[in-house]
Design a protein around this motif. Structure first.
Motif, PDB file in Angstrom:
ATOM      1  N   ASN A   1       0.801  -1.215   0.000  1.00 17.33           N
ATOM      2  CA  ASN A   1       0.000   0.000   0.000  1.00 17.33           C
ATOM      3  C   ASN A   1       0.834   1.265   0.000  1.00 17.33           C
ATOM      4  OD1 ASN A   1      -2.599   0.973  -0.181  1.00 17.33           O
ATOM      5  ND2 ASN A   1      -2.789   1.300   2.004  1.00 17.33           N
ATOM      6  N   SER A   2       2.106   1.113   0.314  1.00 13.83           N
ATOM      7  CA  SER A   2       2.996   2.268   0.310  1.00 13.83           C
ATOM      8  C   SER A   2       4.410   1.792  -0.016  1.00 13.83           C
ATOM      9  CB  SER A   2       2.970   2.967   1.679  1.00 13.83           C
ATOM     10  OG  SER A   2       3.404   2.084   2.693  1.00 13.83           O
ATOM     11  N   GLY A   3       5.287   2.753  -0.272  1.00 12.16           N
ATOM     12  CA  GLY A   3       6.676   2.399  -0.525  1.00 12.16           C
ATOM     13  C   GLY A   3       7.055   2.283  -1.986  1.00 12.16           C
ATOM     14  N   TYR A   4       6.129   2.639  -2.893  1.00 12.67           N
ATOM     15  CA  TYR A   4       6.414   2.527  -4.321  1.00 12.67           C
ATOM     16  C   TYR A   4       6.018   3.786  -5.075  1.00 12.67           C
ATOM     17  CZ  TYR A   4       6.891  -2.471  -3.518  1.00 12.67           C
ATOM     18  OH  TYR A   4       7.288  -3.694  -3.048  1.00 12.67           O
ATOM     19  N   LYS A   5       6.836   4.131  -6.056  1.00 16.78           N
ATOM     20  CA  LYS A   5       6.424   5.090  -7.074  1.00 16.78           C
ATOM     21  C   LYS A   5       5.902   4.244  -8.220  1.00 16.78           C
ATOM     22  CE  LYS A   5       9.971   8.563  -6.022  1.00 16.78           C
ATOM     23  NZ  LYS A   5      11.131   9.314  -6.565  1.00 16.78           N
ATOM     24  N   TYR A   6       4.886   4.697  -8.890  1.00 18.32           N
ATOM     25  CA  TYR A   6       4.359   3.873  -9.965  1.00 18.32           C
ATOM     26  C   TYR A   6       3.822   4.715 -11.103  1.00 18.32           C
ATOM     27  CZ  TYR A   6      -0.301   4.845  -8.055  1.00 18.32           C
ATOM     28  OH  TYR A   6      -1.436   5.464  -7.617  1.00 18.32           O
ATOM     29  N   ALA A   7       3.803   4.115 -12.280  1.00 20.00           N
ATOM     30  CA  ALA A   7       3.369   4.825 -13.485  1.00 20.00           C
ATOM     31  C   ALA A   7       3.006   3.820 -14.563  1.00 20.00           C
ATOM     32  CB  ALA A   7       4.482   5.736 -13.988  1.00 20.00           C
ATOM     33  N   MET A   8       2.199   4.264 -15.514  1.00 22.58           N
ATOM     34  CA  MET A   8       1.863   3.424 -16.656  1.00 22.58           C
ATOM     35  C   MET A   8       3.138   3.154 -17.450  1.00 22.58           C
ATOM     36  SD  MET A   8      -1.464   2.917 -16.575  1.00 22.58           S
ATOM     37  CE  MET A   8      -2.219   2.680 -18.189  1.00 22.58           C
ATOM     38  N   ASP A   9       3.259   1.942 -17.985  1.00 20.30           N
ATOM     39  CA  ASP A   9       4.414   1.573 -18.791  1.00 20.30           C
ATOM     40  C   ASP A   9       3.912   1.161 -20.177  1.00 20.30           C
ATOM     41  OD1 ASP A   9       6.958  -0.396 -19.412  1.00 20.30           O
ATOM     42  OD2 ASP A   9       7.468   1.163 -17.953  1.00 20.30           O
ATOM     43  N   ILE A  10       4.566   0.221 -20.819  1.00 16.87           N
ATOM     44  CA  ILE A  10       4.229  -0.122 -22.195  1.00 16.87           C
ATOM     45  C   ILE A  10       2.923  -0.911 -22.311  1.00 16.87           C
ATOM     46  CG2 ILE A  10       6.643  -0.148 -22.897  1.00 16.87           C
ATOM     47  CD1 ILE A  10       6.462  -3.228 -22.887  1.00 16.87           C
ATOM     48  N   LEU A  11       2.295  -0.827 -23.474  1.00 13.09           N
ATOM     49  CA  LEU A  11       1.146  -1.642 -23.821  1.00 13.09           C
ATOM     50  C   LEU A  11       1.643  -2.675 -24.819  1.00 13.09           C
ATOM     51  CD1 LEU A  11      -1.933  -2.165 -23.729  1.00 13.09           C
ATOM     52  CD2 LEU A  11      -2.147  -0.580 -25.662  1.00 13.09           C
ATOM     53  N   GLN A  12       1.499  -3.943 -24.494  1.00 14.42           N
ATOM     54  CA  GLN A  12       2.093  -5.007 -25.301  1.00 14.42           C
ATOM     55  C   GLN A  12       1.025  -5.966 -25.813  1.00 14.42           C
ATOM     56  OE1 GLN A  12       4.892  -7.895 -23.365  1.00 14.42           O
ATOM     57  NE2 GLN A  12       6.402  -6.850 -24.636  1.00 14.42           N
ATOM     58  N   ASN A  13       1.188  -6.415 -27.048  1.00 11.50           N
ATOM     59  CA  ASN A  13       0.271  -7.391 -27.626  1.00 11.50           C
ATOM     60  C   ASN A  13       0.850  -8.786 -27.389  1.00 11.50           C
ATOM     61  OD1 ASN A  13      -1.053  -9.199 -29.564  1.00 11.50           O
ATOM     62  ND2 ASN A  13      -1.924  -7.334 -30.448  1.00 11.50           N
ATOM     63  N   VAL A  14       0.154  -9.588 -26.593  1.00  9.72           N
ATOM     64  CA  VAL A  14       0.616 -10.945 -26.284  1.00  9.72           C
ATOM     65  C   VAL A  14      -0.430 -11.941 -26.761  1.00  9.72           C
ATOM     66  CG1 VAL A  14       1.332 -12.539 -24.472  1.00  9.72           C
ATOM     67  CG2 VAL A  14       1.847 -10.099 -24.251  1.00  9.72           C
ATOM     68  N   LYS A  15      -0.155 -12.590 -27.900  1.00 12.82           N
ATOM     69  CA  LYS A  15      -1.052 -13.590 -28.479  1.00 12.82           C
ATOM     70  C   LYS A  15      -2.471 -13.035 -28.624  1.00 12.82           C
ATOM     71  CE  LYS A  15       1.601 -17.474 -26.634  1.00 12.82           C
ATOM     72  NZ  LYS A  15       1.585 -18.691 -25.757  1.00 12.82           N
ATOM     73  N   GLY A  16      -2.556 -11.805 -29.104  1.00 10.18           N
ATOM     74  CA  GLY A  16      -3.851 -11.197 -29.346  1.00 10.18           C
ATOM     75  C   GLY A  16      -4.457 -10.489 -28.150  1.00 10.18           C
ATOM     76  N   ARG A  17      -3.789 -10.581 -27.020  1.00 10.79           N
ATOM     77  CA  ARG A  17      -4.277  -9.916 -25.812  1.00 10.79           C
ATOM     78  C   ARG A  17      -3.479  -8.631 -25.583  1.00 10.79           C
ATOM     79  NH1 ARG A  17      -3.697 -14.367 -21.221  1.00 10.79           N
ATOM     80  NH2 ARG A  17      -4.769 -12.780 -19.975  1.00 10.79           N
ATOM     81  N   LYS A  18      -4.170  -7.551 -25.250  1.00 13.22           N
ATOM     82  CA  LYS A  18      -3.496  -6.294 -24.952  1.00 13.22           C
ATOM     83  C   LYS A  18      -3.150  -6.253 -23.466  1.00 13.22           C
ATOM     84  CE  LYS A  18      -5.584  -3.572 -28.674  1.00 13.22           C
ATOM     85  NZ  LYS A  18      -6.398  -2.367 -28.999  1.00 13.22           N
ATOM     86  N   ILE A  19      -1.849  -6.283 -23.197  1.00  8.35           N
ATOM     87  CA  ILE A  19      -1.369  -6.291 -21.815  1.00  8.35           C
ATOM     88  C   ILE A  19      -0.772  -4.933 -21.476  1.00  8.35           C
ATOM     89  CG2 ILE A  19       0.118  -7.420 -20.129  1.00  8.35           C
ATOM     90  CD1 ILE A  19      -2.083  -9.225 -21.323  1.00  8.35           C
TER      91      ILE A  19
END
Length: 219
Positions: free
Chosen positions: A126-144
């Motif tokens: 719940n605490s102790g991390y900075k976070y941000a959106m990263d890459i959007l990857q196509n994995v076997k037709g799934r958007k990850i």
């Protein structure tokens, strides 16, 4: 890393996946996505996951793969990994090691920082991390969609954590943890099932099933 340490580590990661993370706002898009994952997970009566766990360190020439599974309902769970079964019935934890014919039983205590439960992990992440959106990857037709978590504490041995989320289902696809020593651990969800019919004794430890086992009661 011995079998029990690996199990403890993957267990932490597994429930990080199950419970998602509810962290303080630093990236609104990342927070919104994590909130969606958390809400989705909490909407299920129970969750069953089959996963693959990989540990790699090119410098040390270490490459290890293992498979495991976990079933969770509320704060109760059954985890199977590397030949070891761990059961938490809401009050006690039972660690069953067939190879050694040994069972360790310990009570859950909210004051014990070493006790691993979903609620403990929610608090931990719940605490102790900075976070941000990263890459959007196509994995076997799934958007990850990946979210990058960076530990704030300089003494933390982890450089970063990448959490992959299926954009359509809002389920966790994988988690990649990169250590400062070059070690990379990856947990990939192979199967994610919800609201499965469970036995009424699913999270119950039955001592009579292990007549020749040594039982070590820590409490």
């Amino acid at each position: 890393m011995n079998k029990m340490n690996k199990m403890k580590k993957v267990f932490q990661i597994a429930f990080f996946l199950l419970m998602a993370v509810s962290v303080h706002a630093q990236d609104k898009k990342a927070k919104a996505l994590l909130d969606e994952v958390t809400a989705k997970v909490k909407s299920y009566d129970n969750i069953s996951i089959d996963f693959k766990y990989s540990l790699n360190n090119a410098k040390e020439n270490v490459n290890q793969d293992s498979k495991g599974s976990v079933v969770m309902k509320g704060n109760m769970y059954v985890l199977n990994f590397m030949g070891v079964t761990k059961i938490f019935d809401g009050k006690k934890t039972y660690t069953i090691i067939p190879e050694d014919e040994e069972i360790t039983i310990s009570k859950y205590s909210e004051k014990d920082d070493n006790t691993i439960t979903p609620s403990r992990l929610l608090t931990f992440f719940n605490s102790g991390y900075k976070y941000a959106m990263d890459i959007l990857q196509n994995v076997k037709g799934r958007k990850i969609q990946y979210i990058k978590l960076t530990p704030i504490a300089s003494k933390d041995q982890r450089k970063e954590i990448l959490l992959g989320i299926d954009s359509q289902t809002k389920h966790i696809y994988n988690l990649i943890e990169v250590g400062k020593n070059g070690t990379k651990t990856t947990l990939t969800v192979n199967s994610f099932k919800t609201n499965q019919p469970l036995s009424k004794n699913q999270f119950t430890f039955t001592e009579s099933k292990y007549p020749n086992y040594y039982i070590n009661k820590l409490d």
